[in-house]
Design a protein around this motif. Structure first.
Motif, mmCIF file in Angstrom:
data_model
loop_
_atom_site.group_PDB
_atom_site.id
_atom_site.type_symbol
_atom_site.label_atom_id
_atom_site.label_comp_id
_atom_site.label_asym_id
_atom_site.label_seq_id
_atom_site.Cartn_x
_atom_site.Cartn_y
_atom_site.Cartn_z
ATOM 1 N N TYR A 96 -9.578 -12.589 -33.106
ATOM 2 C CA TYR A 96 -8.887 -13.867 -32.909
ATOM 3 C C TYR A 96 -9.203 -14.471 -31.546
ATOM 4 C CZ TYR A 96 -6.406 -13.362 -37.284
ATOM 5 O OH TYR A 96 -6.115 -13.268 -38.628
ATOM 6 N N CYS A 124 -4.003 -16.266 -40.251
ATOM 7 C CA CYS A 124 -2.897 -16.313 -39.290
ATOM 8 C C CYS A 124 -3.142 -17.413 -38.273
ATOM 9 C CB CYS A 124 -2.762 -14.953 -38.584
ATOM 10 S SG CYS A 124 -1.490 -14.919 -37.302
ATOM 11 N N HIS A 125 -2.234 -18.399 -38.257
ATOM 12 C CA HIS A 125 -2.333 -19.488 -37.284
ATOM 13 C C HIS A 125 -1.380 -19.293 -36.113
ATOM 14 C CE1 HIS A 125 -4.021 -22.498 -40.499
ATOM 15 N NE2 HIS A 125 -4.764 -21.418 -40.331
ATOM 16 N N SER A 126 -0.570 -18.245 -36.162
ATOM 17 C CA SER A 126 0.418 -18.018 -35.110
ATOM 18 C C SER A 126 -0.109 -17.105 -34.009
ATOM 19 C CB SER A 126 1.688 -17.414 -35.704
ATOM 20 O OG SER A 126 1.402 -16.179 -36.348
ATOM 21 N N ASP A 127 -1.310 -16.551 -34.194
ATOM 22 C CA ASP A 127 -1.895 -15.725 -33.148
ATOM 23 C C ASP A 127 -2.027 -16.556 -31.870
ATOM 24 O OD1 ASP A 127 -3.721 -13.152 -32.538
ATOM 25 O OD2 ASP A 127 -4.676 -14.941 -31.697
ATOM 26 N N PRO A 128 -1.739 -16.005 -30.700
ATOM 27 C CA PRO A 128 -1.770 -16.797 -29.456
ATOM 28 C C PRO A 128 -3.094 -17.508 -29.197
ATOM 29 C CG PRO A 128 -0.725 -14.679 -29.075
ATOM 30 C CD PRO A 128 -1.268 -14.631 -30.462
ATOM 31 N N LYS A 131 -3.353 -20.358 -31.849
ATOM 32 C CA LYS A 131 -2.322 -21.354 -31.566
ATOM 33 C C LYS A 131 -2.685 -22.194 -30.337
ATOM 34 C CE LYS A 131 2.708 -21.819 -31.180
ATOM 35 N NZ LYS A 131 2.683 -22.762 -30.035
ATOM 36 N N LEU A 134 -5.228 -24.705 -31.505
ATOM 37 C CA LEU A 134 -4.591 -25.619 -32.451
ATOM 38 C C LEU A 134 -3.674 -26.607 -31.718
ATOM 39 C CD1 LEU A 134 -4.160 -26.419 -35.386
ATOM 40 C CD2 LEU A 134 -2.417 -24.647 -35.567
ATOM 41 N N ASP A 135 -2.933 -26.125 -30.745
ATOM 42 C CA ASP A 135 -2.056 -27.012 -29.961
ATOM 43 C C ASP A 135 -2.872 -28.044 -29.184
ATOM 44 O OD1 ASP A 135 0.174 -25.720 -30.891
ATOM 45 O OD2 ASP A 135 0.471 -24.487 -29.099
#
Length: 254
Positions: A96, A124-128, A131, A134-135
């Motif tokens: 990731y 998984c899109h919540s991995d730091p 994310k 993505l942010d």
């Protein structure tokens, strides 16, 4: 030199603060030869060999970022894809981190379609790491440029510094082009604030390095010093004739 030794030396280069470009280039060449030999053996697709090749490509990807070599980075990402998405291997601890870097790379290149295609492949899109990229994409889309600059203080790993720096430069260029289209002139200090520079000298360097044809006079930037206001000429007879033709055609339709 065995492939294990090459990978170990590349791992050491990745941990150095200022790796030698020539040494790294030689190690990457040795890695390519070693992995080619490994994959040509009869039992190349054993889990051990696949994991060894994956680690080699992962380290090469991270080293290319350290060397600021964008083309090499994209090449090693392409070589890594089968190891991440096709071969049935245990998940890599670097997966990731590297895929988040790739998303950031696509964002810098304005390849938004490829960005979302790559994102859809990730479970998984919540991995730091994911994310973070993505942010940044959402901040870019919504024009929240202040968060782009603040991202330099919140990177999830030092390897992200290079691409975040490139992203802030790209944002500066976008803002500069908007300023150029929106104003004939603007105060120097106001431009410094808009571009989040620390001084007028930094602004002058930015103008010079990016080839903007701006002139600074009396603490103001003139964006179009040589541009004259265009004089529009209209042929009245031609316009009247064209309107009569349109009116005649509308009557026929009715």
């Amino acid at each position: 030199m065995s492939i294990d030794i090459v990978i170990q030396r590349i791992r050491e280069c990745c941990q150095q603060s200022d790796p030698s470009a020539s040494e790294c280039a030689q190690l990457l060449a040795d890695l390519k030869i070693g992995l080619t030999r490994l994959q040509s053996t009869l039992h190349s697709n054993t889990q051990k060999n696949l994991e060894l090749a994956r680690e080699g490509y992962e380290l090469a990807t991270l080293l290319s970022v350290r060397l600021r070599d964008e083309s090499a980075f994209e090449k090693y990402i392409a070589l890594l894809r089968p190891y991440y998405f096709d071969y049935p291997l245990p998940s890599s601890p670097r997966r990731y981190l590297i895929l988040g870097l790739y998303l950031l790379f696509l964002l810098i290149k304005s390849r938004i379609g490829d960005f979302h295609i790559a994102l859809e492949l990730l479970p998984c899109h919540s991995d730091p790491f994911i994310k973070f990229s993505l942010d940044l994409e959402r901040d870019m889309t919504e024009g929240r440029y202040n968060k782009i600059w603040h991202a330099r203080q919140t990177i999830p790993d030092p390897s992200y510094s290079f691409f975040v720096e490139m992203l802030t430069i790209a944002v500066c260029k976008d803002i500069a082009k908007c300023m150029e289209c929106s104003y004939n002139s603007i105060g120097v200090q106001e431009a410094v604030n808009l571009l989040h520079f620390s001084s007028a000298q930094q602004l002058e360097s930015f103008i010079r390095e990016n080839g903007f044809n701006w002139v600074i006079e009396n603490q103001r930037i003139n964006f179009h010093p040589e541009r004259e206001s265009p004089i529009l000429t209209l042929d009245a007879h031609q316009l009247i004739h064209q309107n009569l033709v349109y009116a005649h055609e509308i009557e026929r339709i009715i």
